[in-house]
Each structure stands twice: as C-alpha cells, then as structure tokens.
Design a protein around this motif. Structure first.
Motif, mmCIF file in Angstrom:
data_model
loop_
_atom_site.group_PDB
_atom_site.id
_atom_site.type_symbol
_atom_site.label_atom_id
_atom_site.label_comp_id
_atom_site.label_asym_id
_atom_site.label_seq_id
_atom_site.Cartn_x
_atom_site.Cartn_y
_atom_site.Cartn_z
ATOM 1 N N ALA A 10 0.888 -1.056 -0.058
ATOM 2 C CA ALA A 10 -0.010 0.116 -0.015
ATOM 3 C C ALA A 10 0.991 1.195 -0.003
ATOM 4 O O ALA A 10 0.688 2.230 -0.660
ATOM 5 N N ALA A 13 2.377 1.664 -3.440
ATOM 6 C CA ALA A 13 1.251 2.311 -4.452
ATOM 7 C C ALA A 13 1.063 3.663 -4.190
ATOM 8 O O ALA A 13 0.868 4.377 -5.185
ATOM 9 N N GLU A 14 1.161 4.193 -2.864
ATOM 10 C CA GLU A 14 0.992 5.655 -2.666
ATOM 11 C C GLU A 14 2.079 6.368 -3.099
ATOM 12 O O GLU A 14 1.770 7.429 -3.904
ATOM 13 N N LEU A 17 1.680 6.478 -7.009
ATOM 14 C CA LEU A 17 0.660 7.213 -7.563
ATOM 15 C C LEU A 17 1.016 8.677 -7.451
ATOM 16 O O LEU A 17 0.819 9.599 -8.276
ATOM 17 N N LEU A 50 2.808 1.119 -10.194
ATOM 18 C CA LEU A 50 1.474 1.445 -9.273
ATOM 19 C C LEU A 50 0.565 0.100 -9.664
ATOM 20 O O LEU A 50 -0.305 -0.476 -8.645
ATOM 21 N N ARG A 51 0.460 -0.168 -10.912
ATOM 22 C CA ARG A 51 -0.251 -1.428 -11.282
ATOM 23 C C ARG A 51 -0.070 -2.757 -10.775
ATOM 24 O O ARG A 51 -0.837 -3.331 -10.230
ATOM 25 N N SER A 53 1.556 -2.873 -7.938
ATOM 26 C CA SER A 53 1.529 -2.865 -6.481
ATOM 27 C C SER A 53 -0.174 -3.245 -6.113
ATOM 28 O O SER A 53 -0.405 -3.842 -5.106
ATOM 29 N N VAL A 54 -0.982 -2.705 -7.002
ATOM 30 C CA VAL A 54 -2.183 -2.961 -6.786
ATOM 31 C C VAL A 54 -2.729 -4.247 -7.077
ATOM 32 O O VAL A 54 -3.314 -4.747 -6.228
ATOM 33 N N ALA A 55 -1.925 -4.964 -8.096
ATOM 34 C CA ALA A 55 -2.521 -6.108 -8.271
ATOM 35 C C ALA A 55 -1.882 -7.150 -7.188
ATOM 36 O O ALA A 55 -2.606 -8.279 -6.884
ATOM 37 N N GLU A 57 -1.590 -6.381 -4.171
ATOM 38 C CA GLU A 57 -2.485 -6.164 -3.061
ATOM 39 C C GLU A 57 -3.770 -7.003 -2.973
ATOM 40 O O GLU A 57 -4.155 -7.818 -1.958
ATOM 41 N N ALA A 58 -4.241 -7.045 -4.386
ATOM 42 C CA ALA A 58 -5.642 -7.751 -4.663
ATOM 43 C C ALA A 58 -5.470 -9.281 -4.561
ATOM 44 O O ALA A 58 -6.162 -9.925 -3.935
#
Length: 198
Positions: A10, A13-14, A17, A50-51, A53-55, A57-58
C-alpha cells in the motif's frame, strides 16, 4: 506477515501514485519534445509500478480469503468426523442393549427409532460436549431399555471393534453390555438318550 506485506504494498502504491501525479504535472508544463519524451518514459514506469502494487494487494486479499475458507472447511470437516465417531459409539452401545433385552422384531424397530433419535441429537452442539454415558442413558430411557452400569464405551473406544467382543485376557471390554448369567450357571443333562426297542 501477510498484513505487513499488505502495508508495504500500500505504501509503494501511494508513492507510485504521487510520482505519477508529479510527472503528469511536469509533462503538462514541458516546453520541448525531448523533455516530454523523458517525462513520458518516467510516467510509464511509475504507472507500471502502481499497477503491479495494486495487483499484488488484490492477490494478497484473495489468498487471505482462500486460507480463511480452507481453515473453516477443515474445522467443519473435523467436527463432522467427531460427530460421526460419537454417533457410532453411542449407537453401538445402545444397539447391544436393545438386542440383549428385546426380541428380533422389536429390536429391529427400536434400532430404526434409535437412528432417528441419534440423528436429531447430533445437530446440537451439546452432542459432542455431553458425557457419552449421559447420552446412552437418555436414549435408553427414551427407548424403554434397561441400562447396565458397565455398558458405556470409553471416549477412545473404536466402535468398529464390535465384531470382536473378547479382549486378549478373555474378558469382555467395557463397551460390551453385561448379560446376566454365564455358561457356568447352566445345567446340562449328561445322561444318554433312552434307547428304542431293539
């Protein structure tokens, strides 16, 4: 550890971003094509980070949910195994008493009633927490069966052993119902049968 990894992702990702926002603003203010090309490359890399990191996390969320479901399913399966074992122990002990005290026709009918009673009891949480002696006594009372003081299986008894009621010492184990009398109490007429006419 999964929670720690989630916090790290997270945070990354921040950061990605925030970098992408700054690069976007700089790209809008770029004066030359060369500056725009450099900023576009940097923005692309920030967006990819960013993508990812988000993936990730999911994926952590999915893995945690799957692990939780598997643990819950295993707990339910273990509870079902314990319930099935307790049912077999209780039914084996009560059925022995049924066949000791009742004739075949009535015994078969009582067995069917016993199956229904045990099935009804097994849906309650107390089925595993109640002492097995209490369950046997309660079922026998409902069936009108006399309960012996020694006819209770131990918690670690294997109900599959019903076909071998004798222990190595020759005595009956605790889960075999006591039957009044023994072969020593029986009297036999040893005299030969009368002969007929020659």
């Amino acid at each position: 550890m999964a929670a720690r990894h989630g916090r790290m992702l997270a945070e990354i990702a921040e950061i990605a971003l925030a970098a992408a926002r700054d690069l976007g603003q700089s790209l809008a203010e770029a004066a030359t094509p060369q500056e725009k090309a450099v900023l576009m490359g940097a923005l692309h890399r920030a967006g990819r980070s960013l993508r990812q990191s988000v993936a990730l996390e999911a994926r952590l969320v999915r893995d945690a949910g799957r692990a939780l479901r598997e643990a819950r399913d295993e707990a339910l399966a273990e509870t079902r195994r314990k319930v099935d074992r307790r049912k077999a122990q209780v039914e084996a002990a009560v059925k022995r008493l049924i066949w000791t005290e009742r004739e075949a026709d009535e015994a078969e009918w009582l067995e069917s009633v016993l199956d229904e009673l045990v099935g009804e009891d097994a849906v309650f949480d107390a089925f595993l927490s109640d002492p097995i002696e209490l369950q046997i006594a309660r079922l026998c009372e409902a069936l009108g069966i006399q309960v012996s003081d020694v006819d209770h299986p131990r918690e670690d008894e294997d109900p599959s052993g019903i076909s071998s009621p004798e222990t190595e010492s020759g005595s009956s184990p605790a889960w075999v119902p006591a039957v009044a009398g023994s072969s020593d109490d029986l009297e036999f007429d040893a005299a030969p049968p009368p002969r007929g006419p020659p």
